[in-house]
Design an enzyme around this catalytic site. Structure first.
Site, PDB file in Angstrom:
ATOM      1  N   LYS A 170       0.887  -1.178   0.000  1.00  0.00           N
ATOM      2  CA  LYS A 170       0.000   0.000   0.000  1.00  0.00           C
ATOM      3  C   LYS A 170       0.921   1.223   0.000  1.00  0.00           C
ATOM      4  CE  LYS A 170      -1.766   3.145   2.028  1.00  0.00           C
ATOM      5  NZ  LYS A 170      -1.669   4.567   1.620  1.00  0.00           N
ATOM      6  N   GLU A 245       9.333   1.704  10.978  1.00  0.00           N
ATOM      7  CA  GLU A 245      10.379   2.706  10.721  1.00  0.00           C
ATOM      8  C   GLU A 245       9.696   4.062  10.789  1.00  0.00           C
ATOM      9  OE1 GLU A 245      13.548   2.226  10.273  1.00  0.00           O
ATOM     10  OE2 GLU A 245      13.631   0.065   9.981  1.00  0.00           O
ATOM     11  N   CYS A 279      13.645  11.303   6.769  1.00  0.00           N
ATOM     12  CA  CYS A 279      13.450  10.872   8.161  1.00  0.00           C
ATOM     13  C   CYS A 279      14.748  10.969   8.965  1.00  0.00           C
ATOM     14  CB  CYS A 279      12.914   9.456   8.187  1.00  0.00           C
ATOM     15  SG  CYS A 279      13.952   8.316   7.267  1.00  0.00           S
ATOM     16  N   GLU A 379       9.372  16.626  14.769  1.00  0.00           N
ATOM     17  CA  GLU A 379       9.819  16.453  13.392  1.00  0.00           C
ATOM     18  C   GLU A 379       9.088  17.460  12.515  1.00  0.00           C
ATOM     19  OE1 GLU A 379       8.587  12.831  11.272  1.00  0.00           O
ATOM     20  OE2 GLU A 379      10.715  12.537  10.853  1.00  0.00           O
TER      21      GLU A 379
HETATM   22  P1  NAD Z   1       2.216   8.721   7.390  1.00  0.00           P
HETATM   23  O1  NAD Z   1       2.408   8.038   8.668  1.00  0.00           O
HETATM   24  O2  NAD Z   1       1.184   9.791   7.306  1.00  0.00           O
HETATM   25  O3  NAD Z   1       1.843   7.692   6.223  1.00  0.00           O
HETATM   26  C1  NAD Z   1       2.647   6.576   5.920  1.00  0.00           C
HETATM   27  C2  NAD Z   1       1.792   5.533   5.249  1.00  0.00           C
HETATM   28  O4  NAD Z   1       0.823   5.049   6.187  1.00  0.00           O
HETATM   29  C3  NAD Z   1       1.014   6.032   4.039  1.00  0.00           C
HETATM   30  O5  NAD Z   1       0.956   5.028   3.060  1.00  0.00           O
HETATM   31  C4  NAD Z   1      -0.372   6.266   4.630  1.00  0.00           C
HETATM   32  O6  NAD Z   1      -1.396   6.193   3.676  1.00  0.00           O
HETATM   33  C5  NAD Z   1      -0.469   5.141   5.639  1.00  0.00           C
HETATM   34  N1  NAD Z   1      -1.428   5.361   6.718  1.00  0.00           N
HETATM   35  C6  NAD Z   1      -1.908   6.550   7.196  1.00  0.00           C
HETATM   36  N2  NAD Z   1      -2.794   6.335   8.190  1.00  0.00           N
HETATM   37  C7  NAD Z   1      -2.894   4.994   8.342  1.00  0.00           C
HETATM   38  C8  NAD Z   1      -3.643   4.155   9.228  1.00  0.00           C
HETATM   39  N3  NAD Z   1      -4.450   4.655  10.153  1.00  0.00           N
HETATM   40  N4  NAD Z   1      -3.472   2.814   9.119  1.00  0.00           N
HETATM   41  C9  NAD Z   1      -2.620   2.291   8.207  1.00  0.00           C
HETATM   42  N5  NAD Z   1      -1.905   3.037   7.351  1.00  0.00           N
HETATM   43  C10 NAD Z   1      -2.033   4.371   7.417  1.00  0.00           C
HETATM   44  O7  NAD Z   1       3.643   9.269   6.966  1.00  0.00           O
HETATM   45  P2  NAD Z   1       4.035  10.157   5.716  1.00  0.00           P
HETATM   46  O8  NAD Z   1       3.551  11.546   5.949  1.00  0.00           O
HETATM   47  O9  NAD Z   1       3.641   9.467   4.465  1.00  0.00           O
HETATM   48  O10 NAD Z   1       5.635  10.102   5.794  1.00  0.00           O
HETATM   49  C11 NAD Z   1       6.389  10.931   6.591  1.00  0.00           C
HETATM   50  C12 NAD Z   1       6.805  10.225   7.864  1.00  0.00           C
HETATM   51  O11 NAD Z   1       7.506   9.027   7.563  1.00  0.00           O
HETATM   52  C13 NAD Z   1       7.768  11.027   8.706  1.00  0.00           C
HETATM   53  O12 NAD Z   1       7.422  10.937  10.057  1.00  0.00           O
HETATM   54  C14 NAD Z   1       9.103  10.351   8.461  1.00  0.00           C
HETATM   55  O13 NAD Z   1      10.057  10.524   9.475  1.00  0.00           O
HETATM   56  C15 NAD Z   1       8.695   8.941   8.339  1.00  0.00           C
HETATM   57  N6  NAD Z   1       9.727   8.172   7.646  1.00  0.00           N
HETATM   58  C16 NAD Z   1      10.473   7.267   8.354  1.00  0.00           C
HETATM   59  C17 NAD Z   1      11.477   6.555   7.728  1.00  0.00           C
HETATM   60  C18 NAD Z   1      12.289   5.542   8.452  1.00  0.00           C
HETATM   61  O14 NAD Z   1      12.893   4.699   7.787  1.00  0.00           O
HETATM   62  N7  NAD Z   1      12.341   5.547   9.762  1.00  0.00           N
HETATM   63  C19 NAD Z   1      11.710   6.759   6.367  1.00  0.00           C
HETATM   64  C20 NAD Z   1      10.939   7.697   5.692  1.00  0.00           C
HETATM   65  C21 NAD Z   1       9.941   8.381   6.340  1.00  0.00           C
END
Ligand code: NAD
Length: 472
Positions: A170, A245, A279, A379
């Protein structure tokens, strides 16, 4: 504008069951690029059923068969490198040079590294009178964010397939186009039907349906800590394995005796890469108070070289943020910090000059920020650096470890030994010593609220394995 109406399920593009769509917006022009289906629970059920049906056959393949299939997949990434870069530039706004080098280049490097890991991994081990087998964990749900959209897909899908698992992906609703390109590349790699499946859609619908689906054995999630917590709860109820992550607020600690100019210049490049949407970004620069003003002057000079502009122009180093929402969020942090007494060394909350359209933010450096305030603790996920002074090493460590996160970081000192000794005391999963390079085989993941589990290299493969012991 392209209207897509299908998901990739069971080795074919299958019509979406629901009528709803998600518009993909070009963040540089604010114009719609395409629409993709907003998946439903029925789409998820179909994808999970296809993955379950394919699981026994894929788990029974030999290492050589999986190596051959994944080599074809990696070669497909190489062949589509230019299209990957332009797609990410269009839907995310990453400047094209960085998109080619990192958004396209890193997934190729990571896939290649996993081929090496798979080629030599011992799936069988003797422990006393037992033989221990590493077996696939089952059917994997991969839920990914938008900031490094293809890298984070490859960093889950490739090791999962290498381990013998089948996958339902997804991708983020902000960047589904590079995910569709990835599905096309998988399709061209001739994997058995159902081994890889993809459903686009909202996190609250498709992501949530996967996290609590009885047909899923393991959820591998990258994204925000808030969503990670929800997924962890849901997966826990189903006794599913989970890898998370999550976010970061990483510290770059410059100890006295280090090359300050180099440390500051590399920090600026690091924190403005991908418009700050990384991130692992070193969003907090910690310098000794005697070097504070010197560091700020260096940071201001370096930041001035990052003029926001059209991400499709090869000369551009700083593109727009992914969305209007993200831009407002980042501006809110800058405004809040300034209202709280912070000094603007570079940038600010206003729209950059000459750019009326596009989700642009000025590259911003903040000084005199209260270490307990939102700008120093949370963040921001935009081109914003906070520079904090410390009194002595103990104080530097206290500030470095003083957030809820622990994903990455950096230490600079007169020699590697001094820097490494400090790094060993940091509560964080990865630390770059005096500018150490990214290593696609090194375990990657967070301490504290930055997550559980590791990606990349042998550790990344093992996330997707479970062990069975036979006693003789
Ligand atoms: P997000 O948490 O909003 O979304 C991530 C994914 O989860 C998307 O596909 C989204 O559609 C899905 N999602 C959202 N709500 C959900 C729910 N209730 N249940 C299941 N899935 C759901 O994050 P984002 O805005 O897409 O990305 C930015 C974040 O990702 C930042 O916090 C960043 O630090 C983190 N990030 C972490 C790493 C790492 O490796 N640690 C790498 C890249 C990004």
């Amino acid at each position: 504008m392209q209207h897509y109406a299908d998901h990739y399920i069971g080795g074919t593009w299958r019509p979406a069951t629901g009528p709803d769509t998600i518009e993909v917006i070009d963040p540089a022009t604010e114009q719609p690029l395409a629409a993709v289906p907003a998946g439903t629970r029925a789409d998820v059920d179909a994808a999970v059923a296809a993955a379950r049906a394919a699981a026994p056959g894929w788990a029974a393949t030999t290492r050589e068969e999986r190596l051959a299939a994944l080599t074809r997949l990696r070669d497909g990434l190489v062949a589509h490198r230019a299209e990957i870069a332009t797609t990410v530039t269009a839907e995310l706004g990453t400047p094209i040079g960085f998109a080619d080098a990192v958004q396209a280049g890193t997934p190729i490097a990571v896939a290649t590294a996993y081929l090496d890991v798979l080629a030599s991994y011992d799936f069988e081990e003797k422990v006393g009178n037992s033989t221990v087998y590493s077996e696939p964990a089952g059917v994997v749900a991969a839920v990914t964010p938008w900031n490094y959209p293809l890298h984070l897909i490859v960093a889950k899908v490739v090791p999962a397939l290498a381990a013998g698992c089948t996958v339902v992906l997804k991708p983020s609703e902000e960047t589904p186009l590079v995910a569709r390109l990835f599905a096309r590349i998988v399709d061209g790699a001739d994997l058995p039907p159902g081994v890889f499946n993809m459903v686009t859609g909202l996190g609250t619908v498709v992501g949530a349906a996967l996290a609590d689906h009885p047909g899923i054995d393991l959820v591998s999630f990258t994204g925000s800590t808030a969503v990670g917590r929800a997924i962890g709860e849901s997966a826990g109820r189903g006794i599913k394995r989970v890898a998370l992550e999550l976010g970061g607020k990483s510290a770059n600690v410059v100890l006295p005796g280090a090359d300050l100019a180099r440390a500051v210049n590399v920090n600026i490049a690091n924190v403005f890469a991908n418009t700050g949407q990384t991130c692992t970004a070193w969003t907090r620069l910690l310098v000794h108070r005697d070097q504070y003003e010197e560091a700020l002057a260096l940071a201001a000079t370096a930041a001035a070289k990052y003029t926001p502009g059209d991400p499709a122009d090869p000369a551009t180093r700083l593109g727009p943020l992914v969305s209007a929402r993200q831009r407002e969020r980042v501006r809110g942090y800058i405004t809040g910090a300034v209202e709280g007494g912070a000094r603007l060394v570079a940038g600010g909350p206003e729209q950059p000059e000459g750019l009326e359209r596009g989700y642009y933010v000025r590259p911003t450096v903040l000084a005199d920020v209260d270490p307990d305030s939102a700008a120093a603790q949370e963040e921001i996920f935009g081109p914003v650096l906070v520079v904090l002074p410390y009194r002595d090493e103990a104080h530097a460590l206290e500030i470095a470890n003083g957030t809820e996160y622990g994903l990455a970081g950096a230490v600079w000192a007169a020699d590697d030994e001094t820097a490494a000794a400090f790094a060993r005391r940091m509560d964080t999963g990865q630390v770059d010593i005096n500018g150490g390079r990214f290593n696609p085989l090194a375990p990657f993941g967070g301490y504290k609220n930055s997550g559980v589990g590791r990606e990349l290299g042998r550790y990344g493969l093992e996330e997707f394995l479970q062990t069975k012991s036979l006693q003789f």
